[in-house]
Design a protein around this motif. Structure first.
Motif, PDB file in Angstrom:
ATOM      1  N   THR A 299      60.933  34.681  45.520  1.00 27.18           N
ATOM      2  CA  THR A 299      59.178  34.647  45.541  1.00 27.18           C
ATOM      3  C   THR A 299      59.329  35.591  45.336  1.00 27.18           C
ATOM      4  O   THR A 299      59.381  36.673  46.247  1.00 27.18           O
ATOM      5  CB  THR A 299      59.026  33.692  46.506  1.00 27.18           C
ATOM      6  N   VAL A 300      58.182  36.123  45.011  1.00 29.18           N
ATOM      7  CA  VAL A 300      57.790  37.512  44.060  1.00 29.18           C
ATOM      8  C   VAL A 300      55.919  37.011  44.128  1.00 29.18           C
ATOM      9  O   VAL A 300      56.091  36.249  43.186  1.00 29.18           O
ATOM     10  CB  VAL A 300      58.059  37.796  43.194  1.00 29.18           C
ATOM     11  N   VAL A 301      54.929  37.627  44.508  1.00 26.72           N
ATOM     12  CA  VAL A 301      53.622  37.400  44.755  1.00 26.72           C
ATOM     13  C   VAL A 301      53.342  39.315  44.250  1.00 26.72           C
ATOM     14  O   VAL A 301      52.923  39.856  44.612  1.00 26.72           O
ATOM     15  CB  VAL A 301      52.658  37.434  46.016  1.00 26.72           C
ATOM     16  N   TYR A 302      52.249  38.914  42.920  1.00 23.83           N
ATOM     17  CA  TYR A 302      51.987  40.116  42.594  1.00 23.83           C
ATOM     18  C   TYR A 302      49.976  40.319  42.432  1.00 23.83           C
ATOM     19  O   TYR A 302      50.065  39.437  41.628  1.00 23.83           O
ATOM     20  CB  TYR A 302      52.264  40.555  41.103  1.00 23.83           C
ATOM     21  N   ALA A 303      49.817  41.287  42.011  1.00 21.51           N
ATOM     22  CA  ALA A 303      48.889  41.983  41.721  1.00 21.51           C
ATOM     23  C   ALA A 303      48.139  42.367  40.585  1.00 21.51           C
ATOM     24  O   ALA A 303      49.475  42.640  39.574  1.00 21.51           O
ATOM     25  CB  ALA A 303      48.198  42.959  42.028  1.00 21.51           C
ATOM     26  N   SER A 304      47.705  41.590  39.607  1.00 26.02           N
ATOM     27  CA  SER A 304      47.135  41.580  38.663  1.00 26.02           C
ATOM     28  C   SER A 304      45.907  41.409  38.113  1.00 26.02           C
ATOM     29  O   SER A 304      45.264  42.553  38.863  1.00 26.02           O
ATOM     30  CB  SER A 304      47.498  40.392  37.315  1.00 26.02           C
ATOM     31  N   THR A 305      45.444  41.574  37.330  1.00 28.59           N
ATOM     32  CA  THR A 305      43.727  41.738  37.246  1.00 28.59           C
ATOM     33  C   THR A 305      42.622  40.340  36.552  1.00 28.59           C
ATOM     34  O   THR A 305      43.233  40.165  35.486  1.00 28.59           O
ATOM     35  CB  THR A 305      43.526  43.287  37.111  1.00 28.59           C
ATOM     36  N   SER A 306      41.184  40.681  37.157  1.00 26.60           N
ATOM     37  CA  SER A 306      40.128  39.966  36.445  1.00 26.60           C
ATOM     38  C   SER A 306      40.017  40.623  35.023  1.00 26.60           C
ATOM     39  O   SER A 306      38.910  40.679  33.846  1.00 26.60           O
ATOM     40  CB  SER A 306      39.096  39.823  36.970  1.00 26.60           C
ATOM     41  N   SER A 307      40.349  41.856  35.216  1.00 28.37           N
ATOM     42  CA  SER A 307      39.204  42.818  33.745  1.00 28.37           C
ATOM     43  C   SER A 307      39.403  42.072  32.566  1.00 28.37           C
ATOM     44  O   SER A 307      38.940  42.736  31.306  1.00 28.37           O
ATOM     45  CB  SER A 307      40.085  44.274  34.525  1.00 28.37           C
ATOM     46  N   ILE A 308      40.547  41.927  32.711  1.00 26.38           N
ATOM     47  CA  ILE A 308      41.472  41.677  31.355  1.00 26.38           C
ATOM     48  C   ILE A 308      40.397  40.233  30.565  1.00 26.38           C
ATOM     49  O   ILE A 308      40.527  39.691  29.391  1.00 26.38           O
ATOM     50  CB  ILE A 308      42.891  41.272  31.528  1.00 26.38           C
ATOM     51  N   TYR A 309      39.844  40.046  31.525  1.00 24.82           N
ATOM     52  CA  TYR A 309      38.640  38.516  30.847  1.00 24.82           C
ATOM     53  C   TYR A 309      37.569  39.298  29.935  1.00 24.82           C
ATOM     54  O   TYR A 309      36.774  38.427  29.435  1.00 24.82           O
ATOM     55  CB  TYR A 309      38.085  37.800  31.988  1.00 24.82           C
TER      56      TYR A 309
END
Length: 305
Positions: free
Chosen positions: A107-117
């Motif tokens: 189980t891995v929870v990781y940070a992405s970003t909303s900037s790609i929208y």
């Protein structure tokens, strides 16, 4: 979560330390950080802190859950050194997840970003088309693709969280970020010091400001529900920088006009507006934002009174 062994990368940073301190009361929490952006002063004594890089060969990945938050987290950092940005954000992610996989963690929870929208005034759902205009965005989208690989090939639970404008204030773990802190922290600090906050352009840009406590609960729920895929964490409400300054003036009892300057970030890459559609994680993990912007600003401004 309780009675779990947990690794948090970037664990001495802003979001990571808030998560580590929350979980350490009922779990065995290890936090690692290379201290480029984090400081161990953010962490409480119950957290097992180790100064390590996500690029290291021997990471403490014999855990039940990994929260991977380590990253070079700004546009400027990636423009200054694109190779290091890619190494930390992409290679560091693959290195950490693969070591965890080999140690039996699923189980891995990781940070992405909303900037790609990009700039969006309407709420952005996870399945809308995304684009990459900066090295930072490229590195986070690469994480999502590698997470898809780990989920499909090794059947790991891989939840990517697209954060929307996370804040807490300089009296919290955001203080060490300085110029990289959320504008709420920066503007509140300026106003409390009697200085005008500096706004790029005309101040009409909008953000979906999300308090770090809500973000931390979302991360925890993603792990508990063993989610796989990408998920937005945002309130669904957007406020302009001009509105933000007015609200902060009200909270602080000040009446200071902002200073408007030319935006140093090119229009082609600057995200003017953000707003989250978080219905997916609401449905799959029963997450709801609990702190309104008004309540959050009261918390940010309380130490200045």
């Amino acid at each position: 979560m309780q009675d779990e062994r947990i690794l948090i990368t970037g664990g001495a940073g802003f979001i990571g330390s808030n998560l580590a301190n929350r979980l350490a009361g009922n779990n065995d929490v290890i936090a690692i950080d290379d201290e480029y952006l984090g400081t161990p002063e953010n962490l409480e004594g119950a957290v097992d802190y180790r100064q390590q890089s996500v690029l290291d060969d021997e990471l403490p990945t014999d855990v039940d859950v990994v929260f991977h938050l380590a990253a070079l987290s700004s546009y400027a950092m990636h423009e200054d050194d694109p190779t290091t940005g890619a190494r930390v954000n992409v290679e560091g992610f693959v290195n950490t997840v693969d070591q965890a996989r080999q140690d039996g963690c699923d189980t891995v929870v990781y940070a992405s970003t909303s900037s790609i929208y990009g700039s969006q005034t309407d709420p952005s759902p996870e399945d809308m088309p995304v684009t990459v205009n900066t090295g930072y965005e490229a590195s986070k989208l690469a994480r999502e693709r590698y997470a898809e690989y780990f989920a499909n090939h090794y059947e790991l639970n891989m939840a990517g969280m697209r954060f929307f404008s996370v804040y807490q204030g300089f009296e919290g773990a955001e203080e060490h970020k300085g110029e990289y802190a959320n504008v709420i922290a920066q503007f509140a600090g300026d106003l409390a010091d009697g200085e005008p906050p500096v706004l790029y352009g005309d101040g009409t840009q909008t953000r979906d400001f999300t308090h770090v406590d809500d973000i931390v609960r979302g991360l925890e729920l993603a792990a508990e529900h063993e989610l796989t895929g990408v998920y937005n964490l945002g309130t669904g409400d957007a406020y302009s920088f001009n509105e933000l300054v007015d609200m902060l003036n009200d909270e602080l009892g000040t009446d200071i006009e902002p200073e408007y300057v030319e935006n140093p970030i090119p229009d082609s890459v600057y995200v003017h507006d953000t707003c989250a559609d978080s219905s997916k994680i609401r449905e799959e993990a029963s997450w709801e934002p609990q702190i309104s912007l008004k309540e959050g600003l009261e918390m940010v401004c309380r130490p200045y009174r």
